[in-house]
Design an enzyme around this catalytic site. Structure first.
Site, PDB file in Angstrom:
ATOM      1  N   HIS A 170       0.819  -1.218   0.000  1.00  0.00           N
ATOM      2  CA  HIS A 170       0.000   0.000   0.000  1.00  0.00           C
ATOM      3  C   HIS A 170       0.852   1.268   0.000  1.00  0.00           C
ATOM      4  CE1 HIS A 170      -3.558   2.353   0.390  1.00  0.00           C
ATOM      5  NE2 HIS A 170      -4.301   1.428   0.960  1.00  0.00           N
ATOM      6  N   ASP A 376      -9.021  -6.025 -18.467  1.00  0.00           N
ATOM      7  CA  ASP A 376      -9.176  -7.073 -19.480  1.00  0.00           C
ATOM      8  C   ASP A 376      -7.808  -7.368 -20.085  1.00  0.00           C
ATOM      9  OD1 ASP A 376      -9.769  -8.727 -21.602  1.00  0.00           O
ATOM     10  OD2 ASP A 376     -11.098  -7.310 -22.627  1.00  0.00           O
TER      11      ASP A 376
END
Length: 432
Positions: A170, A376
């Site tokens: 993070h 994708d």
């Protein structure tokens, strides 16, 4: 239950391609004041499930169009544009001088294969028929997983589907930033020559107010919170939104509705004393509050959020109507611009980024608007995503989406102990 074997076929570092130019090998990139928050030096783990596309065939070893091979090659290219993800952390967070050295050492990448189809394991729905440990990448023994900015594992299934296990630190990026990087990998995997969004590192764009004296160290008490997941239909959410508008003349979001319900259900199930303060905390994106300094075309992928904490007494959260709890949350969200501006100007006495992990604090994370569900790699968008943002000292609710083609909101929680789980489940099921 089907006996499943996941075999890790290769594990190694993937460096930038083309390699980092020699002049940049020792480049050190400064982190922002938010990046350097000690609590952010942890791994965010998630599984991204991709079903077999109608035009894809079974996985065949040696096929350069295998998902693992395609994603590995695209990752190498993306690291050339995002060299920090191929670098290593240097300096000390506590001393305030942590940076990223662009060493070009690379991201950790694991290729794996499962001896079954995704259908054989129920599409990796809960309860998981393959453990997360088998599907998430792990570094070599003795290596601190938070020392490697990003790790991936692509597990291919006999049906042609695959699961991408992602582990990111993070410190380097918030949810939007991590999704931006993964989107870049996906664009290159689909054959794009140029990224649609150019990455922007410049951490000096983030406010850097005077550092406050450290408060008491946070408690990391283990609570034994149990997992529970449920899906709420779009119609149910829309009905509550309409009721809220009729009552208050204002709009509310899916996040507001879902967060209010979990907060109320948890408060009721736990049975806090009426006068006890209960809190809900979430990281609010602040890019829209920094439009004067951030690039107009986007691209900034560092941590750019503010921890919003909403507080009420347990009696109000437990006994008021759900619409009233939604309003409490919305009133808290409305304070974001003012509170962020005060922090940025140094006009605060308590560091809002110094989080506490007490039993009466519920952390909520919304994964539906980060960009992961639109990724994708060439085989379509993910069927569903499983975040593992859980630590046993944090009460957590994560908002996601149910597996396609279902519509609605998936609420994944780990926020009550076993003694309270049935009442919590009953409260949530009564809502849906």
């Amino acid at each position: 239950m089907v006996a499943v074997t996941v075999m890790r076929k290769s594990r190694n570092f993937v460096g930038p391609s083309p390699p980092t130019p020699p002049a940049e090998i020792t480049t050190t990139l400064e982190l922002s004041s938010i990046d350097r928050v000690p609590g952010l030096r942890h791994n965010v783990r998630s599984l991204h499930v991709f079903r077999r596309h109608k035009n894809s065939g079974p996985v065949v070893d040696g096929d350069s169009r295998r998902p693992a091979a395609v994603i590995r090659a695209a990752l190498a290219r993306a690291l050339a544009d995002y060299p920090a993800f191929a670098g290593r952390f240097v300096g000390s967070l506590l001393a305030g001088d942590a940076c990223v050295a662009c060493t070009g050492e690379g991201a950790w990448f694991v290729e794996a294969a499962a001896d079954c189809s995704l259908d054989d394991v129920n599409g990796l729905e809960y309860p998981l028929m393959i453990s997360e440990e088998e599907l998430l990448p792990a570094p070599e023994d003795g290596v601190d997983p938070t020392s490697i900015p990003v790790m991936m594992q692509v597990t291919e299934f006999t049906c042609g589907g695959f699961i991408l296990g992602l582990v990111a630190v993070h410190t380097l990026a918030d949810g939007l930033g991590a999704a931006q990087f993964i989107t870049a990998v996906a664009e290159l995997a689909r054959g794009m020559d140029k990224l649609r969004v150019a990455p922007v590192w410049d951490r000096s764009l983030i406010p850097n107010p005077p550092k406050l004296p450290p408060g008491p160290p946070p408690s990391f008490q283990s609570f034994g919170f149990q997992h529970f997941s449920t899906d709420v239909t779009s119609d149910r959410i829309a009905h509550v939104k309409a009721e809220y508008f009729q009552t208050f003349g204002q709009y509310c979001s899916t996040f507001d509705v879902a967060t209010a319900k979990v907060w109320q259900a948890r408060t009721r199930a736990v049975g806090y004393k009426p006068e006890i303060q209960v809190h809900v905390c979430f990281f609010a994106n602040t890019r829209h509050l920094l439009t004067q300094v951030l690039p107009k075309d986007g691209g900034y992928y560092g941590n750019c959020f503010y921890p919003v904490t909403v507080t009420a007494i347990a009696e109000d959260v437990a006994t008021k109507e759900l619409l009233d709890v939604i309003k409490i949350i919305r009133d808290g969200k409305a304070r974001l611009p003012m509170e962020f501006a005060k922090w940025a100007s140094g006009d605060v006495k308590v560091d809002p980024y110094a989080l506490t992990f007490e039993h009466n604090v519920l952390f909520v994370s919304d994964w539906t608007r980060l960009g992961f569900f639109e990724v994708d790699y060439g085989w379509g968008t993910p069927n569903h995503i499983i975040p593992f943002t859980y630590a046993d000292y944090m009460a957590v609710a994560v908002l996601g989406a149910p597996p396609m083609p279902k519509k609605g909101t998936r609420i994944m929680t780990q926020c009550v102990e076993n003694k309270c789980i049935k009442e919590f489940q009953d409260e949530m099921k009564a809502f849906i």
